[in-house]
Write an enzyme that holds these catalytic residues in place. Structure first.
Site, PDB file in Angstrom:
ATOM      1  N   ASP A 261     -17.656  90.670 -36.528  1.00  0.00           N
ATOM      2  CA  ASP A 261     -17.042  89.847 -37.566  1.00  0.00           C
ATOM      3  C   ASP A 261     -17.877  88.591 -37.791  1.00  0.00           C
ATOM      4  O   ASP A 261     -17.741  87.604 -37.066  1.00  0.00           O
ATOM      5  CB  ASP A 261     -15.606  89.475 -37.146  1.00  0.00           C
ATOM      6  N   LYS A 268     -18.819  82.567 -40.638  1.00  0.00           N
ATOM      7  CA  LYS A 268     -18.413  81.765 -39.477  1.00  0.00           C
ATOM      8  C   LYS A 268     -19.554  80.847 -39.067  1.00  0.00           C
ATOM      9  O   LYS A 268     -20.725  81.166 -39.306  1.00  0.00           O
ATOM     10  CB  LYS A 268     -18.097  82.687 -38.294  1.00  0.00           C
ATOM     11  N   ASP A 279     -14.319  91.925 -31.631  1.00  0.00           N
ATOM     12  CA  ASP A 279     -13.305  91.946 -32.679  1.00  0.00           C
ATOM     13  C   ASP A 279     -12.771  93.355 -32.974  1.00  0.00           C
ATOM     14  O   ASP A 279     -11.971  93.550 -33.882  1.00  0.00           O
ATOM     15  CB  ASP A 279     -13.871  91.297 -33.952  1.00  0.00           C
ATOM     16  N   GLU A 340     -10.198  89.195 -42.388  1.00  0.00           N
ATOM     17  CA  GLU A 340     -10.484  90.588 -42.751  1.00  0.00           C
ATOM     18  C   GLU A 340      -9.652  91.590 -41.959  1.00  0.00           C
ATOM     19  O   GLU A 340      -9.414  92.700 -42.426  1.00  0.00           O
ATOM     20  CB  GLU A 340     -11.980  90.872 -42.545  1.00  0.00           C
ATOM     21  N   ARG A 342      -6.517  91.769 -41.243  1.00  0.00           N
ATOM     22  CA  ARG A 342      -5.262  92.145 -41.905  1.00  0.00           C
ATOM     23  C   ARG A 342      -5.529  93.115 -43.057  1.00  0.00           C
ATOM     24  O   ARG A 342      -4.693  93.949 -43.380  1.00  0.00           O
ATOM     25  CB  ARG A 342      -4.529  90.877 -42.363  1.00  0.00           C
TER      26      ARG A 342
HETATM   27  N1  BES Z   1     -11.578  87.905 -35.595  1.00  0.00           N
HETATM   28  C1  BES Z   1     -11.068  86.668 -36.046  1.00  0.00           C
HETATM   29  C2  BES Z   1     -10.037  86.062 -35.083  1.00  0.00           C
HETATM   30  C3  BES Z   1     -10.534  85.688 -33.727  1.00  0.00           C
HETATM   31  C4  BES Z   1     -10.911  84.389 -33.456  1.00  0.00           C
HETATM   32  C5  BES Z   1     -10.563  86.609 -32.708  1.00  0.00           C
HETATM   33  C6  BES Z   1     -11.336  84.043 -32.195  1.00  0.00           C
HETATM   34  C7  BES Z   1     -10.989  86.268 -31.448  1.00  0.00           C
HETATM   35  C8  BES Z   1     -11.375  84.976 -31.177  1.00  0.00           C
HETATM   36  C9  BES Z   1     -10.395  86.840 -37.402  1.00  0.00           C
HETATM   37  O1  BES Z   1     -10.927  87.833 -38.197  1.00  0.00           O
HETATM   38  C10 BES Z   1     -10.565  85.558 -38.133  1.00  0.00           C
HETATM   39  O2  BES Z   1     -11.669  85.225 -38.424  1.00  0.00           O
HETATM   40  N2  BES Z   1      -9.467  84.872 -38.398  1.00  0.00           N
HETATM   41  C11 BES Z   1      -9.497  83.640 -39.075  1.00  0.00           C
HETATM   42  C12 BES Z   1      -8.432  83.672 -40.123  1.00  0.00           C
HETATM   43  C13 BES Z   1      -8.500  82.537 -41.101  1.00  0.00           C
HETATM   44  C14 BES Z   1      -9.730  82.679 -41.970  1.00  0.00           C
HETATM   45  C15 BES Z   1      -7.256  82.546 -41.937  1.00  0.00           C
HETATM   46  C16 BES Z   1      -9.241  82.537 -38.061  1.00  0.00           C
HETATM   47  O3  BES Z   1      -8.445  82.739 -37.159  1.00  0.00           O
HETATM   48  O4  BES Z   1      -9.873  81.504 -38.175  1.00  0.00           O
HETATM   49 ZN    ZN Z   2     -11.881  89.391 -37.242  1.00  0.00          ZN
HETATM   50 MN    MN Z   3     -12.570  87.128 -39.359  1.00  0.00          MN
END
Ligand code: BES
Ligand code: ZN
Ligand code: MN
Length: 491
Positions: A261, A268, A279, A340, A342
């Site tokens: 991801d 990111k 992920d 992504e 969801r």
């Molecule tokens: N895969 C990430 C969530 C994650 C963060 C998993 C840290 C493991 C460790 C997810 O896809 C994500 O990026 N979520 C975002 C959502 C936001 C953009 C609404 C997040 O949590 O920042």
């Molecule tokens: Zn993710």
């Molecule tokens: Mn993500």
């Protein structure tokens, strides 16, 4: 692939204490009572063990702790481990104590004298669960070497071996999950992941791999929109275990399998991005549970479905602001391409209901960073529309020593997902980020369908050792879900 430490159960043989190589463990109760094996070890060591038991160090030791006598006189072994434990310790206590021994094992042979201990099978499970290493990419001479055997001596070894068999299936499932989660993304591509799952056909699972053309036909546009910037093809893998009565509706387990991801166009930050190899943790747990169920020939119908994609930025990647149509038919305005998971789960959840009409659904996903802020690394977030189903899971997780904490759902959170131009947005803003993510998923759960969503972002992979795993992938959830199946879906 890392393999489980081979483990053998034999009847108590006190003479083995003197001659065993590697490590020997004996049991002493917290109030200092020695069993036959401990007495023999004390005699062989000319009273060293008894002196330890009479010492301050022992008096301060807590139940479950291990005190080690190094290079003991009178023993061939290089260490005598004294496990401070009641003979009727609970399964979780026995497991934690076993894990302490597993952590010490370090590839050496081990002889564990459990005497008449009640939950010695759980001790064995703890030992193999904790005794894990991922050295697939180490070039050192001993990397990949099969670990030396553990021998569990018990007064009724056959009973213990029989009780341990289904538990060791769970350990093998958890190790499979850990291998998948630890694997870097250049190795564990969507194709490699699907291949590893297809190999489980040998265990009696039905495994189908749905390719992009098929997913396109099914209308899984939200899932495909995540993978479209990657050179690795998106896939959905369906694993069926049909151990129950023909025709009974299965439990469906659904996993987020984002093999890497980057965040996509909503890229990111560089720092820590390497962690996003994990992920696919939700899909990894689903795979591990399916493996455990097949290995122990569970008398239940369970289907595991995983969405395998890679979230990359590129000229074909989804843009923030794009609107896509889900398999369900609802439209989604993609505000942030980093939300992504969801999008992947929405289509897989819908497909699972459409095809299998399951008795219930559990999805697992490393879904939000917000759940780590809320619960840290000790508990997964649990969201559900069905109290009895949810309570059954929480009970199973507690019995397995896997942290799980229920979180709320509600219309006010759902309202945060309103979009100006589509049926919904894929993000609901920072407040309650884990809850709005769950609300998004719930929009793809049919009314009356019992459903649990597990946000495992904080527990799938950790940076320090846990009770049952060395740092890295934990395999969290394999044991709890296996127990949920045993408790609620087996006759
Ligand atoms: N895969 C990430 C969530 C994650 C963060 C998993 C840290 C493991 C460790 C997810 O896809 C994500 O990026 N979520 C975002 C959502 C936001 C953009 C609404 C997040 O949590 O920042
Ligand atoms: Zn993710
Ligand atoms: Mn993500």
């Amino acid at each position: 692939m890392s393999s489980l430490t081979p483990i053998r159960f034999t009847d108590t043989d006190l003479d083995a204490i003197a001659t065993a190589e590697g490590r020997v463990a004996v049991l002493v109760t917290p109030d200092g009572r020695l069993d036959a094996a401990a007495r023999r070890a004390s005699k062989l060591t000319r009273g060293a063990l008894q002196r330890l038991v009479d010492s301050d160090r022992f008096a301060k030791a807590k139940p479950g702790q291990v005190l080690t006598i190094g290079w003991p006189t009178g023993l061939a072994a290089e260490a005598l481990d004294v496990l401070v434990l009641e003979r009727n310790a609970s399964p979780v206590e026995a497991r934690k104590a076993g894990a302490k021994l597993g952590a010490l094992k370090g590839g050496k042979p081990a002889l564990v004298m459990t005497g008449s201990m009640k939950n010695a099978a759980d001790l064995a499970l703890g030992m193999v669960l904790r005794d894990y290493r991922f050295d697939a990419h180490k070039t050192a001479a001993d990397a990949g070497e099969a670990p030396a055997e553990s021998v569990i001596c018990h007064n009724k070894s056959e009973e213990i071996a029989a009780a341990a068999a289904p538990l060791l299936a769970v350990a093998e499932g958890a190790h499979f999950t850990r291998d998948l989660v630890n694997e870097p993304a250049n190795v564990l591509t969507t194709t490699e992941f699907a291949n590893r799952l297809a190999e489980m056909k040998a265990l009696g699972l039905k495994v189908e791999v749905l390719e992009e053309a098929e997913l396109e036909k099914l209308g899984m546009r939200t899932l495909l929109s995540v993978g479209q910037g990657s050179d690795s093809p998106s896939k959905v893998v369906v694993m069926q275990w049909e151990g129950g009565e023909k025709g009974t509706a299965p439990l469906a387990l659904i996993g987020k399998g984002v093999v890497f991801d980057t965040g996509g166009i909503s890229l990111k930050p560089a720092a820590g991005m390497e962690d996003m190899t994990m992920d696919m943790g939700g899909a990894g747990v689903v795979a591990g549970v399916m493996r455990a169920l097949a290995l122990r020939k569970a008398k239940a119908n369970v289907v595991g479905l995983v969405g395998l994609v890679e979230n990359m930025p590129s000229g074909n990647a989804t843009r923030p602001g794009d609107v896509v149509t889900s398999m369900k038919g609802d439209t989604v305005e993609i505000i942030n391409t980093d939300a992504e998971g969801r999008l992947v789960l929405a289509d897989v959840l819908w497909y699972a209901q459409d095809r299998f009409n399951p008795a219930g659904m559990v999805d697992l996903a490393t879904l939000t960073g917000a759940i780590i802020i809320g619960l840290g690394h000790h508990n997964a977030g649990v969201f559900s529309n069905d109290d009895p189903f949810c309570n059954a899971f929480l009970k199973a997780a507690e019995a397995e020593g896997e942290g799980a904490w229920r979180m709320p759902l509600g219309q006010d959170y759902d309202d945060q997902l309103k979009s100006r131009i589509a049926d919904m947005k894929n993000v609901g803003g920072r407040p309650g980020g884990s809850v709005t993510a769950a609300q998004f998923l719930q929009r793809f759960v049919k009314d009356g369908m019992p459903w649990i969503h597990l946000d495992i972002a904080g527990v799938a992979s950790v940076t320090s050792d846990t009770a049952f795993a060395p740092k890295g992938a934990t395999g969290w959830g394999v044991a709890a879900l296996n127990r949920l199946v045993a408790d609620k879906f087996e006759g």
